[in-house]
Design a protein around this motif. Sequence first.
Motif, PDB file in Angstrom:
ATOM      1  N   PRO A   5       0.826  -1.213   0.000  1.00 17.31           N
ATOM      2  CA  PRO A   5       0.000   0.000   0.000  1.00 17.31           C
ATOM      3  C   PRO A   5       0.857   1.258   0.000  1.00 17.31           C
ATOM      4  CG  PRO A   5      -0.778  -1.577   1.653  1.00 17.31           C
ATOM      5  CD  PRO A   5       0.530  -2.092   1.142  1.00 17.31           C
ATOM      6  N   ARG A   6       0.313   2.310  -0.593  1.00 17.27           N
ATOM      7  CA  ARG A   6       1.020   3.588  -0.644  1.00 17.27           C
ATOM      8  C   ARG A   6       0.615   4.452   0.545  1.00 17.27           C
ATOM      9  NH1 ARG A   6       5.436   3.711  -3.939  1.00 17.27           N
ATOM     10  NH2 ARG A   6       5.037   2.442  -5.777  1.00 17.27           N
ATOM     11  N   MET A   7       1.607   5.168   1.070  1.00 21.89           N
ATOM     12  CA  MET A   7       1.390   6.025   2.225  1.00 21.89           C
ATOM     13  C   MET A   7       1.808   7.455   1.874  1.00 21.89           C
ATOM     14  SD  MET A   7       0.447   3.774   4.625  1.00 21.89           S
ATOM     15  CE  MET A   7       0.975   4.202   6.291  1.00 21.89           C
ATOM     16  N   VAL A   8       1.305   8.398   2.650  1.00 23.61           N
ATOM     17  CA  VAL A   8       1.690   9.803   2.524  1.00 23.61           C
ATOM     18  C   VAL A   8       2.692  10.108   3.637  1.00 23.61           C
ATOM     19  CG1 VAL A   8       0.900  12.195   2.568  1.00 23.61           C
ATOM     20  CG2 VAL A   8      -0.532  10.420   1.538  1.00 23.61           C
ATOM     21  N   ARG A   9       3.809  10.706   3.275  1.00 25.70           N
ATOM     22  CA  ARG A   9       4.861  10.984   4.258  1.00 25.70           C
ATOM     23  C   ARG A   9       4.874  12.466   4.628  1.00 25.70           C
ATOM     24  NH1 ARG A   9      10.460   8.123   3.629  1.00 25.70           N
ATOM     25  NH2 ARG A   9       9.121   6.538   4.611  1.00 25.70           N
ATOM     26  N   TYR A  10       4.845  12.708   5.935  1.00 25.47           N
ATOM     27  CA  TYR A  10       4.935  14.060   6.484  1.00 25.47           C
ATOM     28  C   TYR A  10       6.258  14.185   7.248  1.00 25.47           C
ATOM     29  CZ  TYR A  10      -0.191  13.940   5.892  1.00 25.47           C
ATOM     30  OH  TYR A  10      -1.462  13.810   5.401  1.00 25.47           O
ATOM     31  N   GLU A  11       6.844  15.392   7.222  1.00 27.39           N
ATOM     32  CA  GLU A  11       8.025  15.666   8.033  1.00 27.39           C
ATOM     33  C   GLU A  11       7.848  17.005   8.732  1.00 27.39           C
ATOM     34  OE1 GLU A  11      11.766  15.312   6.107  1.00 27.39           O
ATOM     35  OE2 GLU A  11      11.635  13.121   5.886  1.00 27.39           O
ATOM     36  N   ILE A  12       8.089  17.002  10.041  1.00 30.58           N
ATOM     37  CA  ILE A  12       7.938  18.203  10.859  1.00 30.58           C
ATOM     38  C   ILE A  12       9.183  18.352  11.709  1.00 30.58           C
ATOM     39  CG2 ILE A  12       6.476  19.435  12.480  1.00 30.58           C
ATOM     40  CD1 ILE A  12       5.125  16.264  11.018  1.00 30.58           C
ATOM     41  N   GLY A  13       9.792  19.529  11.659  1.00 34.02           N
ATOM     42  CA  GLY A  13      10.976  19.748  12.478  1.00 34.02           C
ATOM     43  C   GLY A  13      11.546  21.123  12.236  1.00 34.02           C
ATOM     44  N   PRO A  14      12.454  21.576  13.079  1.00 38.87           N
ATOM     45  CA  PRO A  14      12.936  20.828  14.245  1.00 38.87           C
ATOM     46  C   PRO A  14      11.950  20.884  15.407  1.00 38.87           C
ATOM     47  CG  PRO A  14      14.029  22.947  14.115  1.00 38.87           C
ATOM     48  CD  PRO A  14      13.184  22.852  12.896  1.00 38.87           C
ATOM     49  N   LEU A  15      11.944  19.839  16.215  1.00 40.79           N
ATOM     50  CA  LEU A  15      11.135  19.764  17.426  1.00 40.79           C
ATOM     51  C   LEU A  15      12.080  19.521  18.599  1.00 40.79           C
ATOM     52  CD1 LEU A  15       8.254  17.499  16.084  1.00 40.79           C
ATOM     53  CD2 LEU A  15       8.160  19.962  16.440  1.00 40.79           C
ATOM     54  N   TYR A  16      11.729  20.111  19.763  1.00 50.31           N
ATOM     55  CA  TYR A  16      12.662  20.103  20.881  1.00 50.31           C
ATOM     56  C   TYR A  16      12.137  19.415  22.137  1.00 50.31           C
ATOM     57  CZ  TYR A  16      14.791  23.652  17.920  1.00 50.31           C
ATOM     58  OH  TYR A  16      15.340  24.314  16.851  1.00 50.31           O
ATOM     59  N   GLY A  17      10.839  19.289  22.253  1.00 44.32           N
ATOM     60  CA  GLY A  17      10.277  18.735  23.486  1.00 44.32           C
ATOM     61  C   GLY A  17       9.720  17.346  23.296  1.00 44.32           C
ATOM     62  N   GLN A  18       8.788  16.995  24.188  1.00 45.78           N
ATOM     63  CA  GLN A  18       8.149  15.699  24.094  1.00 45.78           C
ATOM     64  C   GLN A  18       7.286  15.623  22.835  1.00 45.78           C
ATOM     65  OE1 GLN A  18       6.062  15.047  27.776  1.00 45.78           O
ATOM     66  NE2 GLN A  18       7.915  14.382  28.831  1.00 45.78           N
ATOM     67  N   ILE A  19       7.208  14.423  22.279  1.00 45.62           N
ATOM     68  CA  ILE A  19       6.497  14.219  21.021  1.00 45.62           C
ATOM     69  C   ILE A  19       5.386  13.205  21.233  1.00 45.62           C
ATOM     70  CG2 ILE A  19       6.697  13.378  18.650  1.00 45.62           C
ATOM     71  CD1 ILE A  19       9.639  14.347  18.764  1.00 45.62           C
ATOM     72  N   ALA A  20       4.193  13.537  20.789  1.00 47.37           N
ATOM     73  CA  ALA A  20       3.062  12.614  20.857  1.00 47.37           C
ATOM     74  C   ALA A  20       2.374  12.620  19.504  1.00 47.37           C
ATOM     75  CB  ALA A  20       2.083  13.018  21.963  1.00 47.37           C
ATOM     76  N   VAL A  21       2.460  11.497  18.811  1.00 46.39           N
ATOM     77  CA  VAL A  21       1.816  11.347  17.505  1.00 46.39           C
ATOM     78  C   VAL A  21       0.587  10.454  17.690  1.00 46.39           C
ATOM     79  CG1 VAL A  21       2.074  10.440  15.164  1.00 46.39           C
ATOM     80  CG2 VAL A  21       3.974  11.653  16.259  1.00 46.39           C
ATOM     81  N   SER A  22      -0.518  10.848  17.092  1.00 46.78           N
ATOM     82  CA  SER A  22      -1.750  10.072  17.229  1.00 46.78           C
ATOM     83  C   SER A  22      -2.508  10.068  15.915  1.00 46.78           C
ATOM     84  CB  SER A  22      -2.632  10.629  18.352  1.00 46.78           C
ATOM     85  OG  SER A  22      -2.944  11.991  18.121  1.00 46.78           O
ATOM     86  N   ASP A  23      -3.440   9.113  15.808  1.00 47.84           N
ATOM     87  CA  ASP A  23      -4.293   9.057  14.625  1.00 47.84           C
ATOM     88  C   ASP A  23      -5.537   9.907  14.865  1.00 47.84           C
ATOM     89  OD1 ASP A  23      -6.035   7.626  16.241  1.00 47.84           O
ATOM     90  OD2 ASP A  23      -5.497   5.674  15.418  1.00 47.84           O
TER      91      ASP A  23
END
Length: 463
Positions: A204-222
């Motif tokens: 399957p094909r996916m969409v790629r996201y990139e976010i940065g720079p980030l410095y603190g805690q990271i929480a990724v959710s759907d």
Amino acid sequence: MAERYEKSSGWGLFLLFWTMLLMMLGFLACVVFYKYAGVYEETRPERTMDALMEQMSEEDWREALAATAGGVSEYEDARSLFDDYFDSTVKGRTLSYRRDLSRSDETQSVFVLYAGPARIGEVRLLPHETGERFSFGRSVWELDSIVSKPLSDSLQAVTVRIDAPDGVTPFLNGAAVGLEKVVDPAVPLTELSELERRFDAAPPRMVRYEIGPLYGQIAVSDPDGNEIAPVGEPEDGVVRYVIMPTKTWSLRVEAPEGVTVSVRGAELGEEQVRSREQNIFRGLEDYLPQGGYDTLLYAVDGLYIEPQISASYNGAALTPVIGEDGRTIYFYPTDADISIAMHEAAEGFFRAYMYYSSYKYNGAALKDLTDRILPDTELYSYFAQSYDAMIWASATEMNQRELRVDNFHRVGDSCFTCTILYKADFTATSWYEQYSYAREDGYKMVFIRSDGQWLAATMSAFE
């Protein structure tokens, strides 16, 4: 002599005059220097800086520095990051400063602020334009700005990479990630099972996201708020997350041992076997000294690629039968040495079974059926004990539309297995109603040769 005396007296007066003049100039210079030193001391920017250091508490410095501690993305809270940084780097430590001479002159004074050995910001002073003026062109200094060291210089940065199905919006620290963060709209899903990686189909094909720079805690959710764990350890400052597709497939395939089952070209192995059994040979041990054959149930869940199942036996492709629960069932192909007597035994048994099931002439129909069944088996007992119930059952007429007896396979010299599939229409009549229905079903059969006859030994409906 008098002339020589007069010349000596003139030279003495000259020396005395210049001595007095030099002394006067030196005195005046000392007065000016002393006065300048007083003015210089009074107008040193360090005096203003010292007063500032004395007046401001640790919390005052926190607030002043926090006001300029930005430079983070919209997915992070700059103040929260700064407070964590301040607590770990500044709180409880002695504050000090050092003047940056390379950027200080008559128009400004820049001081670097330290907490212990750590540089935390800068203080800028300017001459007080409306304040008290001093000689020598000097004036007192006033605070212009307090600037925090950029958080990006103090904290370790990472880039977050998120792969998500097309149309699924990922969330980072509670905020939806916009399409402007897409760096690749079609990357293959790599988080596949070992089996799927062997499929002859594109992932399957996916969409790629990139976010940065980030410095603190990271929480990724759907989008449903389910938090996603990172994939592996960060590599080159990149933390990877994958939101897996919600649509998945499962498969259940039943096949005898020796049958090769493949899914999209990938052969199923022992790791996909859920169970291995010989149920259709249960109770027949005395008739099968070499034993029957194993039937394997392959089960795989959570496939992200729709399965396409195929099977073969000794290189010959097999046609599947679909069970009631969506299970795909394969059997051995018909052996070359199957006799007419075997066909007649299988067809004769099934016709007797259907005739008995029509609930007419139960006594004769039951005898005809049980004569075709191996005595002392569960199958024989089942029908022999069904007579009383059949007397009271509704009479049923059957219109058989299709009967297919197939997949004959020898198991030793005195046993064979086969399949029976049929389609029929039924009309049931009782004393108070009549109703019709269609039925399509199939059975796995085992026949044993006894006294020269092929008799049904087990009968198992497709499941």
